[in-house]
Design a protein around this motif. Structure first.
Motif, short mmCIF file in Angstrom:
data_model
loop_
_atom_site.label_atom_id
_atom_site.label_comp_id
_atom_site.label_asym_id
_atom_site.label_seq_id
_atom_site.Cartn_x
_atom_site.Cartn_y
_atom_site.Cartn_z
N ARG A 43 -3.68 13.11 -1.47
CA ARG A 43 -4.26 11.49 -1.29
C ARG A 43 -4.47 11.25 -0.05
O ARG A 43 -5.23 10.28 0.45
CB ARG A 43 -3.03 10.79 -1.80
N VAL A 44 -3.50 11.66 1.03
CA VAL A 44 -3.91 11.31 2.46
C VAL A 44 -5.09 11.92 2.84
O VAL A 44 -5.87 11.21 3.57
CB VAL A 44 -2.91 11.83 3.37
N THR A 93 -0.59 4.80 3.78
CA THR A 93 -0.72 5.72 2.98
C THR A 93 0.31 7.08 3.09
O THR A 93 0.69 7.52 2.39
CB THR A 93 -2.18 6.39 2.47
N THR A 107 -10.80 4.72 -2.11
CA THR A 107 -10.65 4.24 -0.91
C THR A 107 -11.88 3.24 -0.32
O THR A 107 -11.97 2.34 0.08
CB THR A 107 -10.30 5.21 0.04
N ALA A 157 0.86 4.21 -2.89
CA ALA A 157 0.54 5.65 -2.47
C ALA A 157 1.83 6.56 -2.97
O ALA A 157 1.41 7.44 -3.85
CB ALA A 157 0.56 5.71 -1.18
N THR A 158 2.97 5.96 -3.00
CA THR A 158 4.03 6.78 -3.68
C THR A 158 3.92 6.82 -5.27
O THR A 158 3.98 7.98 -5.74
CB THR A 158 5.48 6.17 -3.43
N TRP A 182 0.95 -1.15 0.01
CA TRP A 182 0.11 0.02 -0.22
C TRP A 182 0.96 1.31 -0.01
O TRP A 182 0.40 2.15 -0.49
CB TRP A 182 -0.82 0.00 1.12
N MET A 220 -9.87 9.80 -4.81
CA MET A 220 -9.20 9.09 -3.79
C MET A 220 -10.21 8.68 -2.58
O MET A 220 -9.98 7.45 -2.29
CB MET A 220 -7.94 9.86 -3.08
N TRP A 280 0.96 6.55 -7.07
CA TRP A 280 0.01 7.41 -7.62
C TRP A 280 -0.12 8.84 -7.30
O TRP A 280 -0.45 9.62 -7.85
CB TRP A 280 -1.50 6.65 -6.86
N ARG A 282 -4.17 1.31 6.56
CA ARG A 282 -4.16 1.46 5.33
C ARG A 282 -3.78 3.27 5.41
O ARG A 282 -3.10 3.67 4.69
CB ARG A 282 -5.64 1.52 4.60
N THR A 285 -8.09 9.56 1.51
CA THR A 285 -7.95 8.48 1.94
C THR A 285 -8.62 8.41 3.40
O THR A 285 -9.10 7.50 3.77
CB THR A 285 -6.46 7.82 2.11
N ALA A 329 3.18 8.60 1.09
CA ALA A 329 3.25 10.06 0.63
C ALA A 329 4.46 10.76 1.12
O ALA A 329 5.00 11.60 0.38
CB ALA A 329 1.83 10.83 1.20
#
Length: 496
Positions: free
Chosen positions: A237-238, A314, A289, A216-217, A212, A285, A219, A310, A241, A318
């Motif tokens: 992204r965070v 994530t 998720t 994340a990195t 995961w 996102m 995407w 997750r 999520t 990031a």
């Protein structure tokens, strides 16, 4: 943010059709896998393969899209085989995964096709970790991928090929260069290093769900160009999520893997992914998720601890992306932003010229594809300028200038859309003054992109004729763009 998703312009209902076709294609792929006797796990990989086939292929022509779609299994199945073969060899598996990350990002240098194949290759390796694939399951997984891609292609190029009459614009390619001056080369190095950090730290957090963090990195780097874009995308992204997991507690847990309501909600999530992707990464996102939570519910492994994990993974991913873009071959924001703005301005002129030719009765003149291209370029401008307009940005002057530029570019796009709508009217006639107005637009664009003097806007009463009125307002917006684009701190919108 909610207003932006549902009020953003959608010329020709392109986003709506994109989302609806995505739901249809993925749903059909899952049904075909089920009818072929493929297990639930196989149907999941089939659905994800169909999603990628419908979501990532962005060639400008239908023929190009068909070729890229046909090549997806060529890129993905060898990677899937390697992932399964290396399942019990963690060091070799990890090194191979990092190689796939670097190659997938570097492939962006070859435009939309390279981007699509790179994403598909990465995701097949990721899915193999997601489903704990081993060589014994490869035949079923191969069948699922091939059936799903074929079904998605049948929907895209047969049942619902809305691009057949009018080719869509290709996804804008990042500015080029040579060696480490090439942005895609720098990003390949950054992504590999960031993914390496995410892989190591992610395994310390969880030996089972470490991938995961790598995902994340990956995407965070997709569809970004500069350091600032990557930082903002990591934050979004965070955020998406975390909000998606909070929503999952309210939605996914009560369902407890119940098939019918889970399928309906999964379809809604797929629609949301496709519909919001162009306007809000946070919302996309959130939908991704929630879809993952629903899938884990179907597989019977959804727990509160899994969702907390997750979030942690994530965050690790990031952070890996942020550290990489800050300290390893950083790509500064100013040159990238200026390049996207110039391309958008040139597209404004191209739209105007094509609409004027249509009004003049020129055979074959069609400004609609140019308008679609302009929307994509404006999306790239918004992404590039996002670090400046972010609420946490303390540089008020640059934030104000960035907002002025975005507002005036949106004004330009609105007037261009209005002009194109007038040109589409068969009753509309050509006015001799249109040629002069279009020439003034061309002069203003050349001055803005070439550093020359911008002619003063004549002002005066707004024209009554619709086409001239739109051109008059377009001239005004272009003239007003000179001030924020050429502020005393430098000729660029962004100075560092």
């Amino acid at each position: 943010m909610l207003k932006r998703v549902f009020v953003s312009p959608d010329p020709g209902r392109a986003r709506l059709r994109f989302a609806a076709r995505g739901v249809l294609g993925i749903g059909a792929a899952v049904v075909v896998c089920g009818l072929a006797g493929i297990s639930l796990v196989g149907a999941v990989i089939g659905g994800l393969a169909a999603l990628l086939a419908l979501f990532t292929v962005t060639d400008a022509t239908v023929r190009g899209q068909a070729v890229t779609t046909a090549l997806l299994p060529v890129a993905g199945l060898p990677v899937l085989t390697a992932a399964a073969a290396l399942h019990d060899l963690p060091v070799a598996r990890d090194l191979t995964f990092l190689a796939v990350v670097g190659a997938g990002v570097y492939a962006r240098r070859w435009g939309p096709r390279g981007h699509s194949l790179g994403v598909f290759a990465f995701m097949t390796f990721f899915i193999a970790q997601f489903l704990h694939a081993t060589t014994g399951r490869l035949p079923e997984m191969f069948a699922a991928v091939l059936l799903a891609v074929a079904t998605a292609a049948a929907v895209r190029f047969g049942l619902w090929c809305y691009e057949r009459r009018r080719p869509g614009p290709a996804a804008p390619v990042p500015p080029g260069g040579g060696g480490f001056a090439r942005i895609t080369t720098r990003q390949a190095v950054q992504a590999t290093a960031g993914a390496g950090f995410a892989l190591v730290v992610g395994q310390l957090v969880s030996g089972e769900r470490w991938y995961w963090a790598v995902g994340a990195t990956w995407w965070v780097f997709v569809n970004t160009t500069s350091r600032g874009e990557t930082l903002v995308r990591g934050f979004r992204r965070v955020l998406g999520t975390v909000v998606g997991i909070g929503l999952g507690f309210l939605v996914a847990f009560p369902l407890a893997g119940s098939m019918l309501p889970t399928a309906v909600l999964a379809a809604a999530c797929v629609f949301g992914i496709f519909y919001t992707a162009a306007v809000s990464y946070t919302w996309m996102m959130l939908c991704v998720t929630l879809l993952a939570e629903l899938l884990y519910g179907l597989l019977g492994v959804l727990t509160p601890g899994l969702l907390a994990l997750r979030v942690a993974e994530t965050g690790v991913g990031a952070l890996g992306a942020v550290l990489a873009v800050l300290f390893l071959l950083p790509v500064t924001t100013h040159a990238v932003t200026d390049a996207w703005i110039q391309r958008a301005l040139r597209c404004v002129h191209a739209c105007t010229a094509e609409a004027a030719a249509r009004l003049a009765g020129t055979e074959g003149a069609d400004p609609a594809p140019r308008v679609a291209e302009l929307e994509q370029l404006l999306g790239r401008v918004r992404l590039s300028v996002a670090p400046l307009v972010h609420p946490l940005n303390p540089m008020y002057g640059r934030k104000l200038r960035a907002r002025q530029v975005l507002g005036l570019l949106d004004d330009c796009a609105r007037e261009v859309r209005g002009l194109v709508a007038v040109a589409a009217d068969p009753e509309a006639s050509h006015d001799a003054r249109l040629a002069a107005a279009c020439w003034r637009v061309e002069t203003a664009v050349e001055a803005l992109t070439g550093g020359g003097d911008i002619p003063a806007h004549a002002g005066g009463p707004r024209a009554v004729e619709p086409a001239l009125a739109h051109l008059h307002d377009l001239e005004r917006a272009l003239a007003e763009l000179a001030a924020p684009l050429r502020a005393p701190s430098g000729s660029k919108l962004v100075g560092a």
